[in-house]
Design a protein around this motif. Structure first.
Motif, PDB file in Angstrom:
ATOM      1  N   TYR A 178       0.877  -1.181   0.000  1.00 35.81           N
ATOM      2  CA  TYR A 178       0.000   0.000   0.000  1.00 35.81           C
ATOM      3  C   TYR A 178       0.913   1.230   0.000  1.00 35.81           C
ATOM      4  N   GLN A 179       0.723   2.067  -1.015  1.00 35.91           N
ATOM      5  CA  GLN A 179       1.663   3.187  -1.208  1.00 35.91           C
ATOM      6  C   GLN A 179       0.905   4.434  -1.653  1.00 35.91           C
ATOM      7  N   MET A 180       1.274   5.605  -1.098  1.00 36.16           N
ATOM      8  CA  MET A 180       0.727   6.905  -1.506  1.00 36.16           C
ATOM      9  C   MET A 180       1.875   7.811  -1.930  1.00 36.16           C
ATOM     10  N   GLU A 181       1.693   8.499  -3.045  1.00 41.52           N
ATOM     11  CA  GLU A 181       2.716   9.390  -3.587  1.00 41.52           C
ATOM     12  C   GLU A 181       2.153  10.812  -3.759  1.00 41.52           C
ATOM     13  N   ASN A 182       3.091  11.783  -3.959  1.00 40.56           N
ATOM     14  CA  ASN A 182       2.752  13.206  -4.192  1.00 40.56           C
ATOM     15  C   ASN A 182       2.046  13.844  -2.994  1.00 40.56           C
ATOM     16  N   LEU A 183       2.430  13.454  -1.814  1.00 38.54           N
ATOM     17  CA  LEU A 183       1.844  14.048  -0.612  1.00 38.54           C
ATOM     18  C   LEU A 183       2.461  15.431  -0.362  1.00 38.54           C
ATOM     19  N   ARG A 184       1.530  16.512  -0.266  1.00 38.58           N
ATOM     20  CA  ARG A 184       1.986  17.880   0.035  1.00 38.58           C
ATOM     21  C   ARG A 184       1.020  18.495   1.037  1.00 38.58           C
ATOM     22  N   PRO A 185       1.496  19.483   1.792  1.00 43.87           N
ATOM     23  CA  PRO A 185       0.620  20.067   2.820  1.00 43.87           C
ATOM     24  C   PRO A 185      -0.635  20.730   2.270  1.00 43.87           C
ATOM     25  N   ASP A 186      -0.533  21.408   1.102  1.00 48.02           N
ATOM     26  CA  ASP A 186      -1.673  22.207   0.605  1.00 48.02           C
ATOM     27  C   ASP A 186      -2.341  21.582  -0.603  1.00 48.02           C
ATOM     28  N   MET A 187      -2.309  20.264  -0.658  1.00 43.41           N
ATOM     29  CA  MET A 187      -2.851  19.599  -1.846  1.00 43.41           C
ATOM     30  C   MET A 187      -4.276  19.135  -1.585  1.00 43.41           C
ATOM     31  N   ASP A 188      -4.964  18.861  -2.710  1.00 45.05           N
ATOM     32  CA  ASP A 188      -6.294  18.235  -2.657  1.00 45.05           C
ATOM     33  C   ASP A 188      -6.097  16.736  -2.482  1.00 45.05           C
ATOM     34  N   PHE A 189      -6.430  16.209  -1.301  1.00 44.01           N
ATOM     35  CA  PHE A 189      -6.135  14.802  -0.993  1.00 44.01           C
ATOM     36  C   PHE A 189      -6.842  13.850  -1.953  1.00 44.01           C
ATOM     37  N   GLY A 190      -8.065  14.219  -2.376  1.00 45.70           N
ATOM     38  CA  GLY A 190      -8.803  13.302  -3.243  1.00 45.70           C
ATOM     39  C   GLY A 190      -8.346  13.326  -4.685  1.00 45.70           C
ATOM     40  N   GLN A 191      -7.732  14.470  -5.146  1.00 43.12           N
ATOM     41  CA  GLN A 191      -7.379  14.577  -6.560  1.00 43.12           C
ATOM     42  C   GLN A 191      -5.867  14.608  -6.797  1.00 43.12           C
ATOM     43  N   GLY A 192      -5.075  15.029  -5.812  1.00 40.40           N
ATOM     44  CA  GLY A 192      -3.672  15.286  -6.080  1.00 40.40           C
ATOM     45  C   GLY A 192      -2.707  14.179  -5.714  1.00 40.40           C
ATOM     46  N   ILE A 193      -3.129  13.125  -5.034  1.00 41.27           N
ATOM     47  CA  ILE A 193      -2.185  12.070  -4.639  1.00 41.27           C
ATOM     48  C   ILE A 193      -2.438  10.816  -5.467  1.00 41.27           C
ATOM     49  N   ASP A 194      -1.382  10.016  -5.537  1.00 36.75           N
ATOM     50  CA  ASP A 194      -1.476   8.705  -6.206  1.00 36.75           C
ATOM     51  C   ASP A 194      -1.471   7.605  -5.145  1.00 36.75           C
ATOM     52  N   ILE A 195      -2.374   6.672  -5.296  1.00 37.92           N
ATOM     53  CA  ILE A 195      -2.505   5.562  -4.333  1.00 37.92           C
ATOM     54  C   ILE A 195      -2.293   4.244  -5.073  1.00 37.92           C
ATOM     55  N   TYR A 196      -1.444   3.421  -4.498  1.00 36.10           N
ATOM     56  CA  TYR A 196      -1.190   2.070  -5.043  1.00 36.10           C
ATOM     57  C   TYR A 196      -1.499   1.048  -3.943  1.00 36.10           C
ATOM     58  N   ALA A 197      -2.283   0.062  -4.258  1.00 39.06           N
ATOM     59  CA  ALA A 197      -2.578  -1.039  -3.339  1.00 39.06           C
ATOM     60  C   ALA A 197      -2.645  -2.327  -4.152  1.00 39.06           C
ATOM     61  N   TYR A 198      -1.699  -3.236  -3.921  1.00 34.31           N
ATOM     62  CA  TYR A 198      -1.688  -4.480  -4.699  1.00 34.31           C
ATOM     63  C   TYR A 198      -1.063  -5.601  -3.859  1.00 34.31           C
ATOM     64  N   VAL A 199      -1.320  -6.801  -4.321  1.00 25.48           N
ATOM     65  CA  VAL A 199      -0.826  -8.018  -3.667  1.00 25.48           C
ATOM     66  C   VAL A 199       0.167  -8.700  -4.588  1.00 25.48           C
ATOM     67  N   ASN A 200       1.295  -9.113  -3.995  1.00 26.07           N
ATOM     68  CA  ASN A 200       2.332  -9.826  -4.745  1.00 26.07           C
ATOM     69  C   ASN A 200       2.402 -11.270  -4.260  1.00 26.07           C
ATOM     70  N   GLN A 201       2.368 -12.197  -5.177  1.00 21.86           N
ATOM     71  CA  GLN A 201       2.426 -13.627  -4.827  1.00 21.86           C
ATOM     72  C   GLN A 201       3.495 -14.310  -5.675  1.00 21.86           C
ATOM     73  N   MET A 202       4.380 -15.062  -4.988  1.00 23.48           N
ATOM     74  CA  MET A 202       5.413 -15.812  -5.708  1.00 23.48           C
ATOM     75  C   MET A 202       4.933 -17.239  -5.926  1.00 23.48           C
ATOM     76  N   TRP A 203       5.115 -17.695  -7.163  1.00 28.36           N
ATOM     77  CA  TRP A 203       4.739 -19.059  -7.534  1.00 28.36           C
ATOM     78  C   TRP A 203       6.023 -19.842  -7.831  1.00 28.36           C
ATOM     79  N   GLU A 204       6.207 -20.944  -7.079  1.00 28.20           N
ATOM     80  CA  GLU A 204       7.457 -21.700  -7.192  1.00 28.20           C
ATOM     81  C   GLU A 204       7.376 -22.667  -8.380  1.00 28.20           C
ATOM     82  N   VAL A 205       7.454 -22.081  -9.567  1.00 29.62           N
ATOM     83  CA  VAL A 205       7.425 -22.890 -10.790  1.00 29.62           C
ATOM     84  C   VAL A 205       8.758 -23.579 -11.039  1.00 29.62           C
ATOM     85  N   SER A 206       9.766 -23.232 -10.247  1.00 31.28           N
ATOM     86  CA  SER A 206      11.093 -23.825 -10.431  1.00 31.28           C
ATOM     87  C   SER A 206      11.184 -25.237  -9.865  1.00 31.28           C
TER      88      SER A 206
END
Length: 417
Positions: free
Chosen positions: A79-107
């Motif tokens: 879970y990651q948020m980017e472009n955080l500034r004190p005087d920004m519009d929280f709903g429009q000015g930041i980027d939010i990333y939320a994802y799941v990483n899974q390793m598959w042991e195909v080896s």
């Protein structure tokens, strides 16, 4: 009131006497020797030896490691948020990333781990069985040695009884003036030597039973009477019908298992040189827009494919194969030696020592009867008794060697005592 006090005193006295009598009965029972068979000794050993409990716990540990080896890797949550500034519009000015990483042991790493863990379970089973058989063999060897010394102690006590009887006979004759004092002194000397031998036999028997108790995992020996039939020539157990019975020994199975473990390790090293697949799937919000993200990641094995470790694992397989061959040769040699020892002592006991013992007993009995009739002198009587004692001792030692050879042959055939 006086009648009540007397009644109470009578009851207390009766209870006290009953308690004393019960305690004496318990002490008398505890003082009686307890029969101890070889099977009872081994069963007691399996309960008391801490080494067996230790290997049992090691086996349970290997089972849990096998369970752990089959588990797949845990997913990673980002879970990651980017472009955080004190005087920004929280709903429009930041980027939010939320994802799941899974390793598959195909080896093939998971399968290699499971194979290695299975090999560990098998190794723990064999190690536990080996420890059990080694301890059982030591208990059985100590048991038969203690039984041999118990038998010698009985013979020594019989010898003392014989010399005491002869001493009483000669004391009466000396008092009647029919023999010289030197003959009476000679008998007393032989009786004293027999008593000294009896005391030594009792000491050696007690030491042997204490060694047996130590092998059984007990702090001290009980008041045991070893009950196995010492004079019976029980044959060794027959091994299962196989081409090479020596391969049934735990040592050979452990050497074979070492090859399986090396092969499992080779699987692990090969899998380490192959890439696994990492997948990602999640959510992204940028500039007020919601989107999905997906990705794939894997290593490119251009340079490091774990070549060195893989080659080393192959050499380990060859080394363990050579070790297996050496263990098989040693087991075959030990089996041949055990068979030779068994056949030799079986033949010695049944064909040589048993007839010699019967002849020595006959000579002693005839000499005693002839001496009482005045047909032989005292020295010939004592020589006949000494011959009987020496022959009996040699026969007992041969029987002890026979029983030990049976144990060795059964162990060489991969059997329990």
């Amino acid at each position: 009131m006086r009648l009540t006090i007397r009644s109470a005193a009578h009851i207390i006295l009766s209870a006290t006497l009953a308690t004393i009598l019960t305690g004496q009965m318990v002490l008398a029972q505890n003082s009686l020797p307890q029969d101890l068979s070889l099977r009872d000794a081994i069963q007691s050993t399996l309960t008391h030896r801490p080494e067996l409990r230790a290997v049992a716990q090691t086996y349970q540990s290997s089972l849990q490691m096998r369970r752990q080896a089959g588990l797949i890797p845990n997913p990673h949550l980002f879970y990651q948020m980017e472009n955080l500034r004190p005087d920004m519009d929280f709903g429009q000015g930041i980027d939010i990333y939320a994802y799941v990483n899974q390793m598959w042991e195909v080896s093939g790493k998971r399968g290699a781990r499971i194979a290695t863990a299975e090999s560990g379970v098998h190794h723990s089973q064999l190690t536990s069985e080996q420890q059990k058989r080694v301890i059982e063999l030591a208990v059985a060897q100590s048991y038969w040695d203690a039984l041999r010394l118990q038998y010698l102690r009985i013979l020594a006590e019989q010898s003392v009884g014989y010399y005491r009887e002869i001493l009483d006979y000669h004391a009466k004759r000396f008092n009647e003036g029919k023999i010289a004092a030197v003959d009476l002194l000679r008998i007393r000397l032989e009786e004293a030597r027999a008593e000294a031998n009896m005391e030594s036999s009792r000491l050696m028997e007690a030491e042997a039973k204490q060694r047996l108790a130590r092998e059984m995992g007990l702090p001290e020996a009980g008041n045991w009477r070893l009950s196995e039939p010492f004079e019976v020539l029980n044959p060794p157990k027959e091994p299962p019908t196989v081409v090479n019975p020596e391969n049934e020994r735990i040592e050979v199975k452990l050497a074979q298992q070492a090859i399986d473990a090396a092969r499992a390790n080779l699987m692990v090293q090969k899998a380490q040189g192959r890439p696994d697949l990492d997948t990602a799937f999640g959510y992204k919000r940028t500039g007020g827009l919601n989107t999905m993200i997906a990705g794939v990641q894997m290593n490119l094995p251009f340079f490091n494919r774990n070549q060195g470790a893989t080659a080393a694992a192959k050499f380990d397989i060859q080394a363990n194969a050579a070790t297996l061959q050496a263990v098989q040769q040693q087991s075959a040699s030990e089996l041949k030696l055990a068979r030779m020892s068994y056949e030799t002592w079986r033949r010695q006991v049944s064909e040589r020592y048993r007839p010699l013992l019967d002849q020595a007993v006959d000579i002693a009995n005839i000499s005693l009867a002839a001496y009482r009739e005045g047909g032989i002198d005292l020295l010939r009587l004592l020589d006949a008794e000494k011959l009987r004692l020496d022959t009996q001792s040699a026969w007992v030692d041969a029987l002890g060697n026979y029983h030990q050879s049976v144990l060795s042959l059964e162990y060489a055939n991969g059997l329990e005592p």
